[in-house]
Design a protein around this motif. Structure first.
Motif, PDB file in Angstrom:
ATOM      1  N   LEU A 245       0.810  -1.215   0.000  1.00  0.00           N
ATOM      2  CA  LEU A 245       0.000   0.000   0.000  1.00  0.00           C
ATOM      3  C   LEU A 245       0.844   1.266   0.000  1.00  0.00           C
ATOM      4  O   LEU A 245       0.297   2.371  -0.086  1.00  0.00           O
ATOM      5  CB  LEU A 245      -0.920   0.014   1.231  1.00  0.00           C
ATOM      6  N   ALA A 246       2.166   1.119   0.087  1.00  0.00           N
ATOM      7  CA  ALA A 246       3.028   2.279   0.325  1.00  0.00           C
ATOM      8  C   ALA A 246       3.003   3.285  -0.820  1.00  0.00           C
ATOM      9  O   ALA A 246       3.083   4.485  -0.593  1.00  0.00           O
ATOM     10  CB  ALA A 246       4.460   1.822   0.585  1.00  0.00           C
ATOM     11  N   GLY A 247       2.897   2.833  -2.056  1.00  0.00           N
ATOM     12  CA  GLY A 247       2.976   3.755  -3.174  1.00  0.00           C
ATOM     13  C   GLY A 247       1.648   4.226  -3.703  1.00  0.00           C
ATOM     14  O   GLY A 247       1.590   4.859  -4.757  1.00  0.00           O
ATOM     15  N   ILE A 248       0.565   3.951  -2.994  1.00  0.00           N
ATOM     16  CA  ILE A 248      -0.774   4.271  -3.493  1.00  0.00           C
ATOM     17  C   ILE A 248      -1.290   5.517  -2.774  1.00  0.00           C
ATOM     18  O   ILE A 248      -1.386   5.545  -1.548  1.00  0.00           O
ATOM     19  CB  ILE A 248      -1.732   3.084  -3.282  1.00  0.00           C
ATOM     20  N   GLU A 249      -1.624   6.539  -3.540  1.00  0.00           N
ATOM     21  CA  GLU A 249      -2.075   7.805  -2.968  1.00  0.00           C
ATOM     22  C   GLU A 249      -3.489   7.692  -2.396  1.00  0.00           C
ATOM     23  O   GLU A 249      -3.752   8.098  -1.269  1.00  0.00           O
ATOM     24  CB  GLU A 249      -2.027   8.903  -4.030  1.00  0.00           C
TER      25      GLU A 249
END
Length: 479
Positions: A224-228
């Motif tokens: 989930l880290a790169g999802i705005e």
């Protein structure tokens, strides 16, 4: 996240190439190719039909809004689609179906066409002939944008429901003080009280929640880290649904990947979880990084766990001072839990409160590792016996923190009803099938309710390395 893709390609040869590439994309769910603009608009209109057609108002109105959950996330439009020109078709799709990300496939990827496509409402351009990497990147970007729009539009499964849930962070003063056991039992207590609960392992380098609950997992926080904009569907793909009913979001198996989760990502993840679950419990471990520091800053309840020994209490004081210096959290807004407390312990909760300047939990946890060891070794912390004094204390703590229903609240879903009431200075734990609170136990092993038996033990102290009366200020001074 599963990405539904609807390609609109008039040329049969180009359609075969597009279908072949889409079938290779990870998590892609390509729909059958439509051959012209009319077929595309018709397919989208049918997918957007709401489940029920409400009657028109007295002034006519615009009718029911499209049901976004039935629409594909991405539409691919070939430049030679007909009979409607490609840019005009993109504009029509953007106006009628604003939750759909449109990508134009064209041989002219120059700045003039790019600007015109963006003005029409496209979310990206991919050059012809198609390349796998470029197509995958454009589709992924358009799908993430679409998921974010659906959250704000509402009305579908990606909409963020209800008010924000309660966020509780559990941080250890140092390693081995019982942080994960505390977090797991608080989450189980809230679940037994009928709350929807997410348990997050934000000890990113060495998280053990999966081991304590015997979970084999594929997804983690890193996904989930790169999802705005984290939609409900994206969240569901990353969360592990444990058989107890807990929703688990776990630390990565490769600890070095924890660096991918920064404070910005942590805020987005926590916000997404709070929009869906009534209670979110975050195990922050004992090592502070930007991610778990952000969680502590956002928390409704920040719990700091320590054991009643000089080294741990010094570490707790350092942690509190660190949070204060970095303006993460004030000591007065932190609750400290003393774990593994015995009657003979030199350092009692009042001394910990004096040393750290924090509020003390009224329910300390007794030293009874033999009760925990079989469940810890088997990885089945959820099977801890209800007669365990440790479980009784931690579930009473859940009531103290507001995670357990009051006597007038509802019967729990999938678990016993846990109720806590305070009358004057006496705590009454009223349970039906749940473990009784420590205040109801009359035996010497569990006597950890409020009262004079927690007074400071008089006499000499060897815990601080001295021979005189114990002075909480002296051994905790830094440097």
């Amino acid at each position: 996240m599963t990405i539904r893709i609807l390609p609109a390609v008039g040329d049969p040869d180009a359609a075969r190439i597009v279908s072949s590439l889409l079938s290779q994309l990870p998590d892609a769910e390509p729909e059958p190719v439509v051959a012209d603009s009319a077929a595309l608009l018709g397919a989208l209109a049918q997918a957007a039909q709401p489940a029920a057609q409400p009657p028109a108002g007295p002034t006519g109105g615009r009718g029911p809004a499209p049901a976004v959950e039935g629409l594909p996330e991405v539409v691919l439009v070939h430049e030679r689609i007909g009979p409607m020109p490609a840019l005009e078709l993109i504009r029509e799709v953007a106006l009628r179906f604003p939750a759909v990300g449109v990508v134009l496939m064209t041989t002219d990827a120059g700045p003039a066409l790019f600007s015109a496509a963006m003005d029409a409402g496209a979310r990206g351009i991919v050059g012809l002939p198609l390349g796998y990497d470029e197509l995958a990147a454009r589709v992924q970007a358009a799908a993430q944008w679409s998921a974010g729009v659906r959250v704000h539009l509402g009305g579908g499964p990606d909409a963020a429901p209800g008010p924000a849930g309660t966020l509780v962070t559990v941080t250890g003063a140092k390693g081995g003080v019982g942080t994960t056991v505390t977090a797991v039992q608080l989450a189980l207590a809230a679940l037994a009280a009928g709350r929807s609960v997410a348990l997050v392992d934000m000890d990113l380098q060495s998280g053990d929640v999966a081991s304590y609950l015997d979970v084999q997992f594929r997804r983690s926080l890193v996904d989930l880290a790169g999802i705005e904009d984290i939609s409900v569907r994206v969240l569901q793909d990353a969360v592990h649904e444990h058989h107890t009913g807990l929703a688990l979001l776990l630390a990565p198996e490769e600890g070095e990947r924890g660096e991918e989760v920064d404070d910005r990502a942590a805020r987005h993840i926590v916000a997404a979880l709070r929009s869906r679950y009534e209670v979110v419990v975050v195990d922050c471990g004992s090592q502070m990084q930007s991610a778990n520091a952000a969680a502590v800053e956002l928390a409704d309840v920040a719990l700091l766990v320590t054991t009643p020994d000089v080294v741990a209490v010094r570490a707790a004081k350092r942690q509190v001072r660190l949070w204060d210096r970095l303006q993460i959290r004030k000591a007065a807004d932190t609750t400290t839990l003393v774990n593994r407390l015995t009657r003979s312990t030199e350092i009692q909760p009042p001394l910990v409160a004096k040393a750290t300047g924090t509020r003390m939990a009224r329910t300390p946890v007794p030293a009874a590792f033999k009760e925990l060891q079989p469940c810890v070794d088997a990885g089945r912390m959820q099977d801890l016996d209800s007669r365990s004094t440790v479980k009784q204390a931690l579930w009473a703590l859940a009531g103290e923190l507001g995670l357990v229903d009051s006597p007038t609240d509802r019967q729990g879903r999938g678990g016993p009803r846990a109720r806590t009431a305070l009358t004057g200075r006496k705590r009454k734990a009223i349970t039906a099938g749940a473990p009784p609170g420590p205040g109801t136990h009359q035996g010497p092993a569990a006597g950890f309710g409020p009262g004079p038996r927690f007074g400071t033990r008089r006499g000499s102290s060897t815990a601080a390395g001295g021979t005189g009366p114990f002075d909480p200020a002296r051994p905790y001074e830094e440097g």
